[in-house]
Design a protein around this motif. Structure first.
Motif, PDB file in Angstrom:
ATOM      1  N   ALA A 351      14.852  45.056 -41.347  1.00 42.86           N
ATOM      2  CA  ALA A 351      16.273  44.736 -41.208  1.00 42.86           C
ATOM      3  C   ALA A 351      16.465  43.273 -40.829  1.00 42.86           C
ATOM      4  O   ALA A 351      17.401  42.615 -41.299  1.00 42.86           O
ATOM      5  N   GLY A 352      15.574  42.746 -39.987  1.00 48.27           N
ATOM      6  CA  GLY A 352      15.643  41.325 -39.661  1.00 48.27           C
ATOM      7  C   GLY A 352      15.361  40.448 -40.864  1.00 48.27           C
ATOM      8  O   GLY A 352      15.950  39.366 -41.011  1.00 48.27           O
ATOM      9  N   SER A 353      14.473  40.890 -41.736  1.00 44.53           N
ATOM     10  CA  SER A 353      14.211  40.151 -42.964  1.00 44.53           C
ATOM     11  C   SER A 353      15.456  40.083 -43.838  1.00 44.53           C
ATOM     12  O   SER A 353      15.792  39.034 -44.403  1.00 44.53           O
ATOM     13  N   VAL A 354      16.162  41.204 -43.935  1.00 42.77           N
ATOM     14  CA  VAL A 354      17.417  41.232 -44.694  1.00 42.77           C
ATOM     15  C   VAL A 354      18.457  40.333 -44.037  1.00 42.77           C
ATOM     16  O   VAL A 354      19.167  39.570 -44.715  1.00 42.77           O
ATOM     17  N   LEU A 355      18.563  40.402 -42.730  1.00 38.56           N
ATOM     18  CA  LEU A 355      19.543  39.580 -42.013  1.00 38.56           C
ATOM     19  C   LEU A 355      19.241  38.100 -42.182  1.00 38.56           C
ATOM     20  O   LEU A 355      20.161  37.288 -42.368  1.00 38.56           O
ATOM     21  N   ARG A 356      17.974  37.727 -42.149  1.00 29.67           N
ATOM     22  CA  ARG A 356      17.611  36.317 -42.328  1.00 29.67           C
ATOM     23  C   ARG A 356      17.945  35.832 -43.739  1.00 29.67           C
ATOM     24  O   ARG A 356      18.390  34.701 -43.930  1.00 29.67           O
ATOM     25  N   ALA A 357      17.753  36.705 -44.724  1.00 22.57           N
ATOM     26  CA  ALA A 357      17.965  36.292 -46.114  1.00 22.57           C
ATOM     27  C   ALA A 357      19.432  36.282 -46.508  1.00 22.57           C
ATOM     28  O   ALA A 357      19.845  35.481 -47.355  1.00 22.57           O
ATOM     29  N   THR A 358      20.235  37.158 -45.919  1.00 25.62           N
ATOM     30  CA  THR A 358      21.629  37.299 -46.350  1.00 25.62           C
ATOM     31  C   THR A 358      22.642  36.958 -45.275  1.00 25.62           C
ATOM     32  O   THR A 358      23.804  36.673 -45.594  1.00 25.62           O
ATOM     33  N   GLY A 359      22.232  37.025 -44.014  1.00 27.05           N
ATOM     34  CA  GLY A 359      23.197  36.857 -42.931  1.00 27.05           C
ATOM     35  C   GLY A 359      24.075  38.071 -42.725  1.00 27.05           C
ATOM     36  O   GLY A 359      25.070  38.002 -42.003  1.00 27.05           O
ATOM     37  N   LEU A 360      23.728  39.217 -43.332  1.00 25.75           N
ATOM     38  CA  LEU A 360      24.563  40.408 -43.306  1.00 25.75           C
ATOM     39  C   LEU A 360      23.804  41.594 -42.721  1.00 25.75           C
ATOM     40  O   LEU A 360      22.596  41.729 -42.913  1.00 25.75           O
ATOM     41  N   ARG A 361      24.543  42.450 -42.018  1.00 24.87           N
ATOM     42  CA  ARG A 361      24.022  43.740 -41.563  1.00 24.87           C
ATOM     43  C   ARG A 361      24.821  44.889 -42.143  1.00 24.87           C
ATOM     44  O   ARG A 361      24.423  46.043 -42.017  1.00 24.87           O
ATOM     45  N   ASP A 362      25.929  44.591 -42.786  1.00 24.23           N
ATOM     46  CA  ASP A 362      26.829  45.619 -43.305  1.00 24.23           C
ATOM     47  C   ASP A 362      26.285  46.156 -44.621  1.00 24.23           C
ATOM     48  O   ASP A 362      26.183  45.425 -45.611  1.00 24.23           O
ATOM     49  N   LEU A 363      25.937  47.440 -44.653  1.00 28.85           N
ATOM     50  CA  LEU A 363      25.411  48.034 -45.874  1.00 28.85           C
ATOM     51  C   LEU A 363      26.430  48.010 -47.004  1.00 28.85           C
ATOM     52  O   LEU A 363      26.050  47.953 -48.181  1.00 28.85           O
ATOM     53  N   ASP A 364      27.715  48.056 -46.678  1.00 29.12           N
ATOM     54  CA  ASP A 364      28.743  48.014 -47.710  1.00 29.12           C
ATOM     55  C   ASP A 364      28.774  46.680 -48.442  1.00 29.12           C
ATOM     56  O   ASP A 364      29.333  46.587 -49.536  1.00 29.12           O
ATOM     57  N   ALA A 365      28.205  45.627 -47.850  1.00 30.00           N
ATOM     58  CA  ALA A 365      28.197  44.304 -48.487  1.00 30.00           C
ATOM     59  C   ALA A 365      26.824  43.941 -49.041  1.00 30.00           C
ATOM     60  O   ALA A 365      26.668  42.855 -49.598  1.00 30.00           O
ATOM     61  N   LEU A 366      25.840  44.829 -48.885  1.00 31.66           N
ATOM     62  CA  LEU A 366      24.499  44.520 -49.376  1.00 31.66           C
ATOM     63  C   LEU A 366      24.289  45.135 -50.755  1.00 31.66           C
ATOM     64  O   LEU A 366      25.231  45.383 -51.488  1.00 31.66           O
ATOM     65  N   GLY A 367      23.044  45.381 -51.116  1.00 35.64           N
ATOM     66  CA  GLY A 367      22.711  45.889 -52.435  1.00 35.64           C
ATOM     67  C   GLY A 367      21.981  44.835 -53.251  1.00 35.64           C
ATOM     68  O   GLY A 367      22.029  43.635 -52.970  1.00 35.64           O
ATOM     69  N   GLY A 368      21.264  45.285 -54.262  1.00 33.73           N
ATOM     70  CA  GLY A 368      20.565  44.368 -55.149  1.00 33.73           C
ATOM     71  C   GLY A 368      19.352  43.701 -54.553  1.00 33.73           C
ATOM     72  O   GLY A 368      18.809  42.759 -55.141  1.00 33.73           O
ATOM     73  N   LEU A 369      18.866  44.148 -53.409  1.00 31.37           N
ATOM     74  CA  LEU A 369      17.737  43.487 -52.762  1.00 31.37           C
ATOM     75  C   LEU A 369      16.402  43.873 -53.386  1.00 31.37           C
ATOM     76  O   LEU A 369      15.389  43.220 -53.120  1.00 31.37           O
ATOM     77  N   ARG A 370      16.397  44.907 -54.187  1.00 29.96           N
ATOM     78  CA  ARG A 370      15.141  45.328 -54.805  1.00 29.96           C
ATOM     79  C   ARG A 370      14.551  44.235 -55.680  1.00 29.96           C
ATOM     80  O   ARG A 370      13.337  44.023 -55.692  1.00 29.96           O
ATOM     81  N   THR A 371      15.396  43.533 -56.406  1.00 27.64           N
ATOM     82  CA  THR A 371      14.892  42.471 -57.286  1.00 27.64           C
ATOM     83  C   THR A 371      14.728  41.154 -56.560  1.00 27.64           C
ATOM     84  O   THR A 371      13.844  40.365 -56.893  1.00 27.64           O
ATOM     85  N   ARG A 372      15.554  40.898 -55.563  1.00 28.97           N
ATOM     86  CA  ARG A 372      15.491  39.639 -54.835  1.00 28.97           C
ATOM     87  C   ARG A 372      14.420  39.647 -53.747  1.00 28.97           C
ATOM     88  O   ARG A 372      13.817  38.620 -53.460  1.00 28.97           O
ATOM     89  N   MET A 373      14.213  40.786 -53.118  1.00 26.27           N
ATOM     90  CA  MET A 373      13.261  40.902 -51.999  1.00 26.27           C
ATOM     91  C   MET A 373      12.372  42.119 -52.235  1.00 26.27           C
ATOM     92  O   MET A 373      12.463  43.124 -51.514  1.00 26.27           O
ATOM     93  N   PRO A 374      11.501  42.092 -53.208  1.00 27.45           N
ATOM     94  CA  PRO A 374      10.720  43.292 -53.543  1.00 27.45           C
ATOM     95  C   PRO A 374       9.776  43.731 -52.437  1.00 27.45           C
ATOM     96  O   PRO A 374       9.602  44.936 -52.202  1.00 27.45           O
ATOM     97  N   ALA A 375       9.135  42.791 -51.743  1.00 25.25           N
ATOM     98  CA  ALA A 375       8.192  43.171 -50.686  1.00 25.25           C
ATOM     99  C   ALA A 375       8.931  43.813 -49.514  1.00 25.25           C
ATOM    100  O   ALA A 375       8.506  44.856 -48.990  1.00 25.25           O
TER     101      ALA A 375
END
Length: 669
Positions: A351-375
């Motif tokens: 979750a911290g990796s996602v927050l660092r990459a997007t600045g977001l914690r809201d699942l409603d505003a996320l998505g598409g991370l499979r291709t951008r952040m595969p690991a």
């Protein structure tokens, strides 16, 4: 050997804290991360040394006035020391990349926080435990407030955490002080040999249960946890959620099962009930939360509740003269402590990796991370599978063992057990099902769906040090899932210390499927599932290839009515995904909604905009703490009239206080 390993771990924490204050900013994160990781590694080694047959104690009379510092590492404490050390290694390596921009003070406090968590299970006297406990509270509070300049929510979360943790500390202090006074000494050896009256024993247990349960995030004392964990830096969230909350469970087990010798059945039925309520309430709140880190915080409340169910069941079986069942339940509880530490560390780091990459914690505003952040996506998937209590995840093993201890208790647990244990089984089963829905939502909406914001579309993978910390954690989770028997002998050593009469659980974990086959190991289950998934994917690929050939012959897509491919607005959001669950548990969750209709200027009958807002507050906080805070504020405002500047009134206060004190002294004599 154990003493040198443990002393090296504490010394590394102190040296790292000093180094973080003086090294240049460019090297600060690397120095702090490597030093803290080394301390965690030595902590793991010290704990495993005790669990494999060693024991260590020390008395340092010069460090604390009057009583000095008493340390002793027995098998029960060694489990928590080893778990804390393992979480520290992964979080510290991750922090090298994640916390490179953190300030000097934050980098220096992190190893001190780790040192305090290592000291709590090693304390062998009341004063040493209380000092280590307060150090743990203060250092974690500083880390929670690390980003208070950037977000106002951090200060509010820190205030809640500071108040709740110190109220819990006051309860622990009161209970242990009474215990020491009745025992005539404060060392744990003296406490074990004390003969307390039944009333004093009850008071000591209830006070310490309240204080330790507050640290473990047990309902209704959990309100700080979903506030503080999301606002702390992610590696700190991992340490708090996977290591610090365990100290609450340790305190309950140490005082109730060890120092007080077991007590009476109602103690443990109360503990079990608190754990069951926390498990169900925590996972319900997690299931409807759209904030990723808040979701993980409520998941911690759920899992600590499951652990407390195991501890409560173990205590109940022990006083009901069923030592084998008590040993099995306590083994399941300790195994779940280990498993939860693994997958919750991984989830918070991801979750911290996602927050660092997007600045977001809201699942409603996320998505598409499979291709951008595969690991990161793959690592979060591992953590989500483990947390879902499904095979081959590691939480499945410990929850299965816990269910077995409760189910097999029915013939011999008396009337209280016959009523309580089936209810506990139902709560565990329901919480496991809700956990599946929760993490399907978190992973599916947050990672596999189409991106619903520009930040998610522009996300990039995390640095190698962050991925390394997550990768090591994922490997540990896989080991615990596929070969849980590796850790069972160590846990059996701790259980044997608490319940010497039960030589019950060690060796291999097997799952017996009556009427199907004999015994299936977790490794065989994993292999069977992998083979089944591979077969299904192969069939789907063949079918998809044939359908693609057939579709290529068509000129138009009839299935989408000419609307074109799906967009992000056509997909489920986290809120809509959880809405059916919200409807089912509407009376428990008490959701709030608001519809704002804005008419056009020309006519009130024509609508320009309709805005719908849905919110699911924490009902315990709303119904219990909000009125209490309102009453305290009202009392504070009314108390202002007492200080009106009149010297005569102030002298009268002193006179009445003196007279009251004299009356009390006269009555006592």
């Amino acid at each position: 050997m154990t003493g040198s390993l443990f002393g090296t771990a504490l010394g590394l924490c102190v040296v790292t804290a000093v180094a973080a204050l003086i090294v240049p900013a460019r090297a600060r994160a690397l120095v702090a991360g490597l030093g803290t990781a080394g301390a965690g590694g030595f902590g793991v080694a010290a704990g495993m040394t005790v669990l494999t047959g060693g024991r260590w104690s020390a008395w340092l009379p010069e460090l604390l006035p009057l009583a000095g510092v008493r340390l002793s590492l027995d098998p029960l404490g060694a489990v928590f020391v080893a778990v804390t050390g393992g979480v520290t290694v992964c979080a510290a390596v991750y922090a090298i990349g994640y916390a490179r921009h953190e300030g000097r003070a934050v980098q220096a406090v992190l190893p001190l926080f780790v040192a305090s968590m290592l000291l709590v299970p090693a304390a062998a006297s009341v004063s040493t435990l209380l000092v280590a406990w307060e150090l743990m509270a203060l250092t974690s509070l500083v880390l929670v407030l690390a980003e208070h300049r950037h977000r106002p929510e951090v200060g509010q979360a820190g205030l809640w955490y500071a108040v709740m943790t110190h109220l819990g500390f006051a309860a622990v202090l009161g209970g242990l002080a009474l215990f020491a006074a009745q025992a005539g000494g404060e060392s744990f050896d003296q406490l074990r040999g004390a003969e307390l009256s039944p009333v004093a024993r009850d008071v000591v247990f209830l006070a310490t249960l309240i204080g330790f349960a507050s640290k473990a995030g047990i309902v209704p004392l959990h309100v700080w946890l979903p506030r503080a964990h999301p606002e702390a830096p992610s590696h700190v969230s991992a340490l708090m959620s996977a290591a610090m909350v365990n100290m609450g469970v340790y305190g309950i087990a140490r005082v109730g099962l060890d120092l007080l010798g077991g007590g009476v059945p109602w103690w443990w039925l109360l503990t079990l009930a608190a754990g069951a309520a926390s498990a169900l309430y925590g996972i319900l709140q997690a299931a409807v939360s759209s904030d990723l880190k808040r979701l993980l915080g409520y998941s911690t409340t759920e899992n600590m509740g499951l652990v407390l169910v195991g501890v409560g069941a173990a205590g109940f079986f022990a006083v009901s003269h069923a030592p084998v069942l008590a040993a099995l339940a306590l083994t399941a509880a300790l195994l779940h402590v280990v498993n939860h530490a693994g997958f919750k560390t991984l989830l918070f780091l991801a979750a911290g990796s996602v927050l660092r990459a997007t600045g977001l914690r809201d699942l409603d505003a996320l998505g598409g991370l499979r291709t951008r952040m595969p690991a990161t996506t793959a690592l979060f998937a591992v953590g989500a599978l483990c947390a879902s209590a499904l095979p081959p995840g590691n939480a499945f093993i410990s929850e299965w063992l816990l269910l077995q201890s409760l189910i097999h208790a029915l013939p011999a647990s008396g009337v209280a057990g016959a009523v309580t244990m089936p209810l506990a089984v139902g709560v565990i089963a329901l919480s496991a099902g809700l956990a599946v829905a929760t993490f399907v939502k978190a992973f599916g909406i947050g990672f596999l769906a189409r991106p619903r914001s520009s930040e998610a579309e522009q996300a990039s993978e995390s640095p190698s040090t962050m991925l390394t910390g997550m990768g090591v954690t994922a490997a540990c989770c896989a080991m615990l899932a596929l070969a849980p028997a590796v850790v069972l002998p160590a846990l059996a050593t701790a259980v044997a210390q608490v319940f010497p009469a039960a030589n019950a659980v060690s060796g291999q974990v097997t799952l017996r499927l009556t009427g199907v086959m004999g015994a299936i190991s977790p490794l065989l289950i994993a292999i069977a599932l992998v083979a089944a998934v591979a077969l299904v994917l192969g069939v789907l690929r063949v079918v998809a290839g044939q359908r693609a050939q057939w579709r290529a012959r068509r000129r138009a897509r009839l299935w989408d009515c000419g609307a074109g491919p799906m967009t992000a607005r056509m997909e489920y959001t986290a809120t809509s995904f959880a809405e059916p669950l919200q409807r089912v548990f509407d009376d428990v969750l008490a959701p709030e909604s608001d519809v704002d209709v804005t008419p056009v200027k020309e006519s009130a009958y024509l609508v320009e905009r309709v805005r719908f807002q849905a919110r699911i507050p924490d009902r315990v906080e709303h119904r219990l703490y909000a009125p209490l805070l309102a009453a305290i504020n009202a009392l504070g405002r009314s108390a202002r009239t007492l200080a009106n500047g009149s010297v005569h009134r102030y002298l009268a206060y002193g006179f009445y206080a003196l007279v009251g004190a004299l009356i009390v002294l006269a009555v006592i004599r």
